[in-house]
Enzyme design. Structure first.
Site, mmCIF file in Angstrom:
data_model
loop_
_atom_site.group_PDB
_atom_site.id
_atom_site.type_symbol
_atom_site.label_atom_id
_atom_site.label_comp_id
_atom_site.label_asym_id
_atom_site.label_seq_id
_atom_site.Cartn_x
_atom_site.Cartn_y
_atom_site.Cartn_z
ATOM 1 N N HIS A 81 -13.376 -1.309 5.117
ATOM 2 C CA HIS A 81 -12.490 -0.299 5.719
ATOM 3 C C HIS A 81 -12.531 0.970 4.880
ATOM 4 O O HIS A 81 -12.317 0.929 3.677
ATOM 5 C CB HIS A 81 -11.058 -0.819 5.796
ATOM 6 C CG HIS A 81 -10.837 -1.767 6.932
ATOM 7 N ND1 HIS A 81 -9.591 -2.130 7.382
ATOM 8 C CD2 HIS A 81 -11.725 -2.414 7.733
ATOM 9 C CE1 HIS A 81 -9.723 -2.969 8.404
ATOM 10 N NE2 HIS A 81 -10.997 -3.155 8.622
ATOM 11 N N TYR A 209 0.144 1.110 8.888
ATOM 12 C CA TYR A 209 1.438 0.926 8.225
ATOM 13 C C TYR A 209 2.454 1.774 8.981
ATOM 14 O O TYR A 209 2.311 3.008 9.010
ATOM 15 C CB TYR A 209 1.363 1.401 6.773
ATOM 16 C CG TYR A 209 0.588 0.483 5.859
ATOM 17 C CD1 TYR A 209 -0.804 0.503 5.840
ATOM 18 C CD2 TYR A 209 1.254 -0.405 5.019
ATOM 19 C CE1 TYR A 209 -1.511 -0.348 4.998
ATOM 20 C CE2 TYR A 209 0.547 -1.251 4.173
ATOM 21 C CZ TYR A 209 -0.834 -1.213 4.167
ATOM 22 O OH TYR A 209 -1.525 -2.059 3.344
ATOM 23 N N PRO A 301 4.085 -7.035 -1.047
ATOM 24 C CA PRO A 301 2.715 -6.955 -0.524
ATOM 25 C C PRO A 301 2.339 -5.603 0.089
ATOM 26 O O PRO A 301 1.191 -5.421 0.497
ATOM 27 C CB PRO A 301 2.669 -8.061 0.540
ATOM 28 C CG PRO A 301 4.084 -8.322 0.895
ATOM 29 C CD PRO A 301 4.916 -7.984 -0.281
ATOM 30 N N LYS A 305 -1.692 -5.506 -3.500
ATOM 31 C CA LYS A 305 -2.141 -5.572 -4.893
ATOM 32 C C LYS A 305 -2.155 -6.982 -5.502
ATOM 33 O O LYS A 305 -2.803 -7.206 -6.522
ATOM 34 C CB LYS A 305 -1.245 -4.678 -5.778
ATOM 35 C CG LYS A 305 -1.455 -3.208 -5.561
ATOM 36 C CD LYS A 305 -2.718 -2.719 -6.250
ATOM 37 C CE LYS A 305 -3.233 -1.437 -5.683
ATOM 38 N NZ LYS A 305 -4.272 -1.546 -4.668
ATOM 39 N N TYR A 393 -4.466 2.687 -3.761
ATOM 40 C CA TYR A 393 -4.680 1.624 -2.775
ATOM 41 C C TYR A 393 -6.033 0.956 -2.997
ATOM 42 O O TYR A 393 -6.158 -0.271 -2.968
ATOM 43 C CB TYR A 393 -4.604 2.209 -1.357
ATOM 44 C CG TYR A 393 -4.483 1.166 -0.276
ATOM 45 C CD1 TYR A 393 -3.235 0.782 0.215
ATOM 46 C CD2 TYR A 393 -5.613 0.542 0.252
ATOM 47 C CE1 TYR A 393 -3.119 -0.180 1.207
ATOM 48 C CE2 TYR A 393 -5.510 -0.417 1.233
ATOM 49 C CZ TYR A 393 -4.254 -0.776 1.709
ATOM 50 O OH TYR A 393 -4.145 -1.744 2.688
#
Ligand SMILES: Cc1cc2nc3c(=O)[nH]c(=O)nc-3n(C[C@H](O)[C@H](O)[C@H](O)COP(=O)(O)OP(=O)(O)OC[C@H]3O[C@@H](n4cnc5c(N)ncnc54)[C@H](O)[C@@H]3O)c2cc1C
Length: 398
Positions: A81, A209, A301, A305, A393
């Site tokens: 991704h 998200y 979550p 990580k 990220y």
């Protein structure tokens, strides 16, 4: 039978407690370096490999698994991704990792990482004791440590140089350290994630998200045919109250209209509620005992990580153990705790920040609400803000 009677005694260099990703990867790295080790796991192999958990691998995690010789299936089946999307106020906004920092993440489930590591351990003929009951740690502050356990009624004791506590948040390793020798940092959140897994195509090519006044939602996936979706629920929520249809309705409600329209629903094949917590135990070394992964720290979550931190701890620990055995060099082991904690705290910060940015807090006032909106507006309009999110990220350098 007398409770303390030992029926069988063994010896190895490193006893690894826990066959999650941390324990199995450490075992793989040590076995490859010719360092004898035993893994003790309280559950069955089937139970461990079926646990649905993390699914996003940082690029350094992918590299580490490849270098450890367990990357072949991941290279074929993992989905690379190049970004994520944020959904709020009815629109989607892309964070393009490739354009911002030239890196990406890979979607490959923790179940698959675990199966690959188990397969490699089996092929190497390394010892894993599943269904090891009543694991106890002894003398890790002395010159030689011991671990005892019971299997099918027989009490075993293993003498070793070092113990790696890779037994997760509820394990015995951290609990064996006296309270006066460790410092705990903890934050609990007033909400949990209700997650379902379904054999339906994901709603989008990348993770979404979503922030909504009814609460956070996440559209994730495990493959092009298997979706993982989450909605924020109160910490006291009960799973029985959530039929599949209630879940799909709530998820769609929290997404922007085109995304909600595109969600393909289907029966859940797994449904669970996970509490959110930030937690760090310091230090990570107690004499001959080293904590790694969830045994030492937990992140909510939101920042993806947990599994990645477990892998980075294990890389530091394996480097330290290999330097010790190959060159008598103690520096890596001596610096283990400090090196891990620098990374751990940055991941704690990022996971806490992502959680604060995207969730509804029951005690939130108008001021906090406006701050959240200002943060999202800043992210939408500033390359620097997006770059900072992307860098964290995708994973900060070791
Ligand atoms: C429900 C849930 C959902 C999650 N979702 C995500 C996610 O979406 N994204 C993300 O990044 N992270 C997620 N995580 C976190 C991620 O899965 C963990 O960070 C990761 O599993 C850490 O690996 P570990 O090997 O350190 O610990 P674990 O995977 O917990 O492995 C520890 C092992 O030790 C064993 N064990 C425990 N006690 C003993 C004992 N006394 N004796 C012997 N063995 C013992 C356990 O059975 C287990 O197999 C999730 C975690 C949970 C619990």
């Amino acid at each position: 039978m007398r409770p303390n009677r030992i029926d069988s005694t063994h010896a190895t260099r490193v006893v690894i407690i826990g066959a999650g990703p941390a324990g199995l990867l450490l075992g793989q790295l040590l076995t490859s370096a010719g360092i004898d080790n035993i893994v003790l796991e309280q559950r069955t192999a089937e139970h461990v490999s079926a646990r649905i958990r993390a699914g996003i691998l940082e690029s350094d995690t992918v590299d580490a698994l490849q270098r450890a010789g367990v990357g072949a299936r991941m290279a074929k089946e993992g989905l690379v991704h190049h970004g994520i999307e944020l959904s709020f106020n009815g629109d989607r906004h892309r964070i393009d990792f490739q354009a911002l920092i030239g890196r990406d993440v890979t979607v490959y489930g923790q179940t698959e990482v675990t199966k690959d590591l188990m397969g490699a351990r089996r092929s190497a003929g390394a010892v894993t004791v599943y269904e090891a009951e009543d694991v106890e740690l002894h003398d890790f502050d002395g010159s030689r440590a011991r671990v005892s356990y019971r299997k099918q009624g027989v009490r075993h004791e293993v003498h070793c140089d070092f113990i790696a506590g890779c037994d997760g948040f509820h394990g015995v390793s951290r609990a064996s350290v006296p309270a006066t020798s460790k410092k705990i940092f903890e934050r609990t959140y007033p909400f949990s994630w209700l997650g379902i897994l379904s054999d339906t195509p994901p709603v989008a090519g990348e993770l979404i998200y979503a922030r909504h006044e009814r609460g956070f939602a996440l559209c994730s996936m495990r493959s092009t045919a298997r979706s993982r979706y989450y909605v924020q629920v109160p910490a006291t929520e009960k799973i029985e109250r959530w039929s599949d249809s209630r879940f799909w309705d709530e998820l769609r409600y929290r997404l922007d209209a085109p995304t909600a329209e595109a969600v393909v629903t289907g029966p859940s094949i797994e449904k669970s509620i996970a509490p959110l917590r930030s937690f760090v135990c310091e230090p990570l070394r107690f004499g001959r005992l080293f904590l790694a992964g969830d045994a030492a720290h937990i992140v909510p979550p939101t920042g993806a990580k947990g599994l990645n931190l477990a892998v980075s701890d294990v890389l530091y620990l394996a480097e330290g153990l290999i330097a010790h055995y190959e060159h008598g060099d103690a520096q890596g082991l001596d610096q283990y705790s400090e090196r891990c904690l620098r990374r751990v705290w940055k991941a704690e910060r990022f996971s806490w920040w992502m959680t604060s940015l995207l969730h509804s807090f029951p005690d939130s006032d108008d001021f906090s609400h406006r701050i959240q909106e200002a943060e999202l507006d800043y992210l939408t309009h500033s390359d620097s803000a997006r770059r900072a999110l992307a860098e964290n990220y995708v994973g900060l350098p070791r």
